[in-house]
Design an enzyme around this catalytic site. Structure first.
Site, PDB file in Angstrom:
ATOM      1  N   GLU A  85       0.817  -1.220   0.000  1.00 24.83           N
ATOM      2  CA  GLU A  85       0.000   0.000   0.000  1.00 24.83           C
ATOM      3  C   GLU A  85       0.847   1.265   0.000  1.00 24.83           C
ATOM      4  O   GLU A  85       1.731   1.452   0.842  1.00 24.83           O
ATOM      5  CB  GLU A  85      -0.934   0.011   1.216  1.00 24.83           C
ATOM      6  CG  GLU A  85      -1.867   1.213   1.232  1.00 24.83           C
ATOM      7  CD  GLU A  85      -2.922   1.146   2.330  1.00 24.83           C
ATOM      8  OE1 GLU A  85      -3.768   2.063   2.393  1.00 24.83           O
ATOM      9  OE2 GLU A  85      -2.903   0.189   3.125  1.00 24.83           O
ATOM     10  N   LYS A 116      -8.678  -0.617   0.858  1.00 28.32           N
ATOM     11  CA  LYS A 116      -9.762  -0.954   1.767  1.00 28.32           C
ATOM     12  C   LYS A 116     -10.671  -1.941   1.049  1.00 28.32           C
ATOM     13  O   LYS A 116     -11.265  -1.618   0.024  1.00 28.32           O
ATOM     14  CB  LYS A 116     -10.542   0.304   2.163  1.00 28.32           C
ATOM     15  CG  LYS A 116     -10.982   0.280   3.595  1.00 28.32           C
ATOM     16  CD  LYS A 116      -9.792   0.291   4.514  1.00 28.32           C
ATOM     17  CE  LYS A 116     -10.215   0.081   5.964  1.00 28.32           C
ATOM     18  NZ  LYS A 116      -9.126  -0.462   6.761  1.00 28.32           N
TER      19      LYS A 116
END
Length: 374
Positions: A176, A193
């Site tokens: 990420e 997410k």
């Protein structure tokens, strides 16, 4: 302080070694001077490489200062100052392994904390909170051998290994991006997410990927964080410059599918690295929304410091470029033991059983180094 990046400033493996100075802040009162020293080093034509732990967020937000955990394994901020970087030495043989994986929270313990978070959601305190817990393993081999084994299992864009005197080795296999700046005023962030595990069956794997793309719960959870990060970027970006060119993209890693979105903006002239940290840190994808209220509640539910987990690791060039990860999928290795934290976002329609299962999915990359893992 030696730092290895899988993808450095030139897009290839690199290493920062032999710093001319190490900037470190172990206590909240030391943070302002450390951030000022980091800005000064870049202004003097030098490079920065290092990490910030999750608890730096408590030091940056006055409403959270009293929640600072007393026991922490790593500094709030530690960056080496370097004249440049070089090619990374070849990794050792991937001979390292991990054994005896033990989540420190049972499903029953997780459910207890989950129900407290869910009650706060129902009360309107926040919309989402990222509840996390630690797992422990035995670490067999050197940190480099373990890192090499993890890298062989799951290549990622933002992997990094840090070895510094007096600290646990930090092995990060993060997929990420926290933020990246281009040196011309541009900044982007790419929160993750939404998660589904990979399957060895191609048809089932494709079904899980489609499910993640189309699932309203995961899309809503992702959108909450996009809105939070747009707001955070608005603190340091020109009005009207923030855009979302990619929304609800699914990226497939070796062990999980992840939903991501990309947010871009143009920073106000004169924005320094310290200003970016003050506006964005910690990343909203690993706190909740609204950020400060979620962090306040989570501090009372989780067991101690997250340390580097959910913090960031990265580099910053003197010309304004930088790249920092969100330090998920990151282990602390010391004295034959490894600590790996996992977690996930809880929203109104989450269930304790599914969230606990999802959290353990995220440990699969490490558990593959355990001989009896199925």
């Amino acid at each position: 302080m030696r730092i290895r990046f899988d993808h450095g400033p030139e897009g290839s493996e690199c290493a920062f070694e032999r710093p001319v100075e190490v900037i470190s802040a172990r206590e909240a009162e030391d943070v302002p001077a450390a951030l000022e020293a980091m800005d000064a080093a870049r202004a003097a034509g030098l490079w920065l490489a290092g990490f910030a732990s999750y608890e730096l967020g408590y030091a940056l937000e006055p409403k959270l200062g009293h929640l600072m955990p007393a026991r922490r394994r790593v500094p709030l901020v530690q960056f080496g100052v370097y004249e440049g970087f070089g090619p990374a030495a070849e990794l050792p043989e991937p001979a390292g392994r991990l054994d005896h994986f033990v989540p420190l929270w049972s499903e029953a313990r997780y459910k207890q904390a989950f129900e407290a978070v869910h009650a706060h959601i129902c009360a309107g305190d926040f919309y989402q909170a990222n509840l996390t817990f630690a797992c422990r393993m035995e670490a067999v081999g050197t940190p480099g051998e373990i890192y090499a084994a993890l890298a062989a299992i799951q290549p990622v864009r933002f992997g990094a290994m840090i070895e510094a005197e007096g600290l646990p080795a930090i092995l990060s296999r993060s997929p990420e991006l926290f933020f990246r700046t281009d040196g011309a005023g541009g900044i982007e962030t790419k929160p993750m997410k939404g998660t589904q595990p990979r399957s060895d069956d191609a048809e089932e794997d494709a079904r899980r990927c489609r499910f993640l793309m189309e699932d309203e719960k995961n899309r809503a959870e992702n959108l909450m964080i996009v809105d939070l990060l747009r707001n955070d970027l608005g603190r340091i970006c020109e009005i009207g410059s923030i855009e979302v060119p990619e929304l609800f993209t699914v990226e497939s890693l070796a062990t999980v599918h992840q939903m991501t979105s990309l947010i871009r903006g143009r920073m106000l002239e004169g924005t320094a690295l310290s200003g970016v940290f003050r506006a964005l840190f910690p990343c909203g994808s690993i706190t909740g929304a609204p950020k400060v209220r979620a962090m306040q509640i989570l501090a009372g539910l989780e067991d101690g410091a997250r340390d580097v987990y959910c913090g960031t690791i990265g580099w910053a060039a003197p010309d304004g470029r930088s790249e920092f990860n969100v330090a998920i999928r990151s282990l602390l290795v010391e004295d034959g033991r490894a600590t790996l934290n996992v977690g996930g976002g809880v929203v109104y329609d989450s269930t304790a059983a599914s969230e606990y299962e999802e959290a353990l999915w995220k440990a699969r990359f490490a558990r593959r180094l355990i001989a009896d893992f199925a």
